[in-house]
Design a protein around this motif. Structure first.
Motif, PDB file in Angstrom:
ATOM      1  N   UNK A  13      35.787 -15.136 -54.883  1.00  0.00           N
ATOM      2  CA  UNK A  13      35.229 -15.779 -53.699  1.00  0.00           C
ATOM      3  C   UNK A  13      33.717 -15.709 -53.609  1.00  0.00           C
ATOM      4  N   UNK A  14      33.055 -15.337 -54.702  1.00  0.00           N
ATOM      5  CA  UNK A  14      31.594 -15.191 -54.689  1.00  0.00           C
ATOM      6  C   UNK A  14      30.881 -16.496 -54.323  1.00  0.00           C
ATOM      7  N   UNK A  15      31.217 -17.566 -55.005  1.00  0.00           N
ATOM      8  CA  UNK A  15      30.495 -18.824 -54.809  1.00  0.00           C
ATOM      9  C   UNK A  15      30.700 -19.374 -53.403  1.00  0.00           C
ATOM     10  N   UNK A  16      31.926 -19.314 -52.906  1.00  0.00           N
ATOM     11  CA  UNK A  16      32.173 -19.775 -51.540  1.00  0.00           C
ATOM     12  C   UNK A  16      31.405 -18.950 -50.524  1.00  0.00           C
ATOM     13  N   UNK A  17      31.381 -17.631 -50.725  1.00  0.00           N
ATOM     14  CA  UNK A  17      30.628 -16.764 -49.820  1.00  0.00           C
ATOM     15  C   UNK A  17      29.138 -17.069 -49.911  1.00  0.00           C
TER      16      UNK A  17
END
Length: 165
Positions: A13-17
């Protein structure tokens, strides 16, 4: 320049966060830039375009510029990868630089975590991870703040306090 990272394993979920934090923090009136680490060969250019042809011909750097944006592409041609510190020095000054990846660097970061990945948390063995954002926040046992992965405003509040903004 103030920096803060978002780290985690693949599909955590890094990119979404990161995307939500950029929107939230810039929406509060702060200027934000980002740095993203890629672990594989990538290309921001398109085969056959003039700039691609320049690089393929052997140019070390190609600067592409228009009225709306500019991009500087540098071919390393066997030289070592630039350090995060060197990359940050190339950025224009902003209030906050958010960094995706670079999990081994020592800057402060928040760990994105999804239970479905089956990966262990990075935080217990890494004091540079100051908090965790997870889809299973209520079940994690860790000695630092834990946020719901979708609590963008709360995470942004935390990051901005951490960097003094």
């Amino acid at each position: 320049m103030r920096i803060y990272g978002v780290t985690g394993w693949k599909n955590s979920g890094k990119t979404g966060l990161m995307e939500r934090l950029v929107t939230e923090v810039s929406g509060r009136g702060f200027s934000v830039s980002t740095v993203k680490h890629a672990h594989h060969h990538f290309d921001v250019d398109q085969e056959g375009r003039d700039s691609w042809r320049h690089r393929e011909a052997g140019a070390r750097q190609v600067l592409l510029s228009s009225r709306k944006r500019m991009a500087l592409m540098t071919e390393l041609r066997g030289a070592p990868e630039s350090s995060l510190e060197d990359l940050l020095a190339r950025l224009d000054p902003v209030d906050l630089v958010l960094i995706e990846g670079y999990k081994r660097d020592r800057h402060p970061k928040i760990e994105a975590h999804r239970a479905a990945t089956g990966q262990d948390l990075i935080a217990p063995g890494d004091q540079s991870v100051r908090a965790v954002a997870s889809d299973s926040a209520g079940t994690l046992e860790v000695d630092r703040p834990v946020f719901d992965l979708d609590d963008t405003a709360g995470i942004a509040d935390f990051v901005l306090r951490e960097v003094g903004l």
